[in-house]
Scaffold this active site. Structure first.
Site, mmCIF file in Angstrom:
data_model
loop_
_atom_site.group_PDB
_atom_site.id
_atom_site.type_symbol
_atom_site.label_atom_id
_atom_site.label_comp_id
_atom_site.label_asym_id
_atom_site.label_seq_id
_atom_site.Cartn_x
_atom_site.Cartn_y
_atom_site.Cartn_z
ATOM 1 N N ASP A 11 0.830 -1.205 0.000
ATOM 2 C CA ASP A 11 0.000 0.000 0.000
ATOM 3 C C ASP A 11 0.862 1.252 0.000
ATOM 4 O OD1 ASP A 11 -2.325 -1.529 0.014
ATOM 5 O OD2 ASP A 11 -2.387 -1.615 2.192
ATOM 6 N N LYS A 33 -0.002 -8.175 -2.389
ATOM 7 C CA LYS A 33 -1.269 -7.593 -2.809
ATOM 8 C C LYS A 33 -1.030 -6.193 -3.335
ATOM 9 C CE LYS A 33 -4.445 -5.750 0.039
ATOM 10 N NZ LYS A 33 -4.955 -4.470 -0.544
ATOM 11 N N MET A 62 -8.817 -5.197 -6.848
ATOM 12 C CA MET A 62 -9.531 -4.133 -7.550
ATOM 13 C C MET A 62 -10.967 -3.951 -7.064
ATOM 14 S SD MET A 62 -7.471 -2.736 -9.845
ATOM 15 C CE MET A 62 -6.256 -2.800 -8.523
ATOM 16 N N LYS A 63 -11.528 -4.958 -6.407
ATOM 17 C CA LYS A 63 -12.908 -4.890 -5.899
ATOM 18 C C LYS A 63 -13.867 -4.376 -6.981
ATOM 19 C CE LYS A 63 -11.564 -4.093 -1.072
ATOM 20 N NZ LYS A 63 -10.102 -3.840 -1.241
ATOM 21 N N PHE A 65 -16.876 -3.683 -9.457
ATOM 22 C CA PHE A 65 -18.333 -3.697 -9.331
ATOM 23 C C PHE A 65 -18.916 -2.856 -10.459
ATOM 24 C CE2 PHE A 65 -22.408 -2.002 -7.982
ATOM 25 C CZ PHE A 65 -23.050 -3.148 -7.549
ATOM 26 N N SER A 68 -22.866 -6.513 -15.554
ATOM 27 C CA SER A 68 -22.194 -7.770 -15.888
ATOM 28 C C SER A 68 -21.260 -7.641 -17.079
ATOM 29 C CB SER A 68 -23.236 -8.856 -16.166
ATOM 30 O OG SER A 68 -23.995 -9.127 -15.010
ATOM 31 N N ALA A 69 -21.709 -7.002 -18.151
ATOM 32 C CA ALA A 69 -20.884 -6.917 -19.353
ATOM 33 C C ALA A 69 -19.585 -6.171 -19.089
ATOM 34 C CB ALA A 69 -21.666 -6.234 -20.472
ATOM 35 N N ARG A 179 -3.670 -8.366 12.300
ATOM 36 C CA ARG A 179 -2.670 -7.560 12.974
ATOM 37 C C ARG A 179 -1.844 -8.434 13.904
ATOM 38 N NH1 ARG A 179 -3.705 -4.703 9.477
ATOM 39 N NH2 ARG A 179 -4.324 -2.510 9.466
ATOM 40 N N GLY A 208 -0.627 -5.352 5.939
ATOM 41 C CA GLY A 208 -0.061 -4.203 5.248
ATOM 42 C C GLY A 208 0.805 -3.340 6.136
ATOM 43 N N ARG A 209 0.177 -2.366 6.778
ATOM 44 C CA ARG A 209 0.938 -1.359 7.531
ATOM 45 C C ARG A 209 1.895 -1.915 8.584
ATOM 46 N NH1 ARG A 209 -4.327 2.437 7.731
ATOM 47 N NH2 ARG A 209 -5.181 0.337 7.551
#
Length: 229
Positions: A11, A33, A62-63, A65, A68-69, A179, A208-209
């Site tokens: 990140d 990631k 990327m999450k 949303f 559909s196409a 964590r 991450g952090r």
């Protein structure tokens, strides 16, 4: 020695800092990631360089949303890089479209259930229906599996309940919000230690952090690995 149950979140703002961090960590970590925060900073280039030139596994967070196409087209474009994991939101129509887009590639589609930075008050603000978060997460996980998801993203608090689902057999559970003992939770609201997350059924943990902000990120990663059962 690395353990690919640990996924380190890069990140940081750009590809230069991402490569520098990966170089500092070296062979202590085999799985990274890369998320939206680095998308405009060369995230895809970094993903490909770490995969192709350094032999790392890559989780592209990327999450996605959309209709559909659009999801299918976006995933098809990303899947050509044969990255390991790609996240989409766990709505069944999104998962089905993502699986179509990923067909023929090695990319595994992971469905986001409820973000680990959210609590019930946040869900109320978003007009999400009533119910305890663990119940909503487990229900969304089951529906995502039914739609074909290769795995789900959920907090460690829900890992055991998801693992108990019949639909979860052979599927992945990846837990952010992990964590190390004594680390600050930061903006995560549903957290657990690495040992607890894996013991409760997670296949991979995302940290991450506590690693990339540490003065010695390699040592921090090795410490997390040492906590795994």
């Amino acid at each position: 020695m690395s353990d690919d149950r640990l996924i380190v979140a890069l990140d940081v703002p750009n590809v230069v800092q991402g490569l520098a961090l990966a170089d500092r960590i070296g062979d202590a970590v085999s799985f990274y990631k890369i998320g939206l925060g680095m998308l405009t900073g060369g995230g895809l280039a970094l993903a490909n360089e770490l995969k192709q030139d350094h032999g790392k596994r890559i989780f592209l967070d990327m999450k996605l949303f959309d209709i559909s196409a659009t999801v299918e087209a976006a995933v098809r474009g990303l899947a050509q890089f044969n990255l390991d994991f790609l996240t989409v939101h766990g709505d069944p129509h999104v998962v089905r479209a993502a699986k179509e887009g990923a067909a023929g590639s090695q990319t595994r589609i992971l469905a986001v259930t409820v973000l680990t930075s959210l609590d019930r008050e946040d869900l109320d603000d978003c007009l999400i229906r009533d119910g305890a978060i663990p119940d909503l997460v487990v229900e969304r996980a089951g529906r995502a599996f039914d739609a074909g998801a290769d795995g789900v993203i959920a907090s460690p608090h829900e890992a055991a309940m998801i693992r108990a689902l019949p639909e979860a057999a052979g599927r992945l559970i990846v837990t952010p919000g992990v964590r190390p003992a004594g680390a600050a939770p930061n903006d995560q609201k549903r957290v657990a230690t690495p040992r607890q997350a894996i013991s409760d059924g997670a296949d991979h943990i995302v940290v991450g952090r506590p690693i990339w902000q540490h003065e010695d990120p390699r040592a921090a990663a090795e410490m997390v690995i040492s906590e795994l059962p």
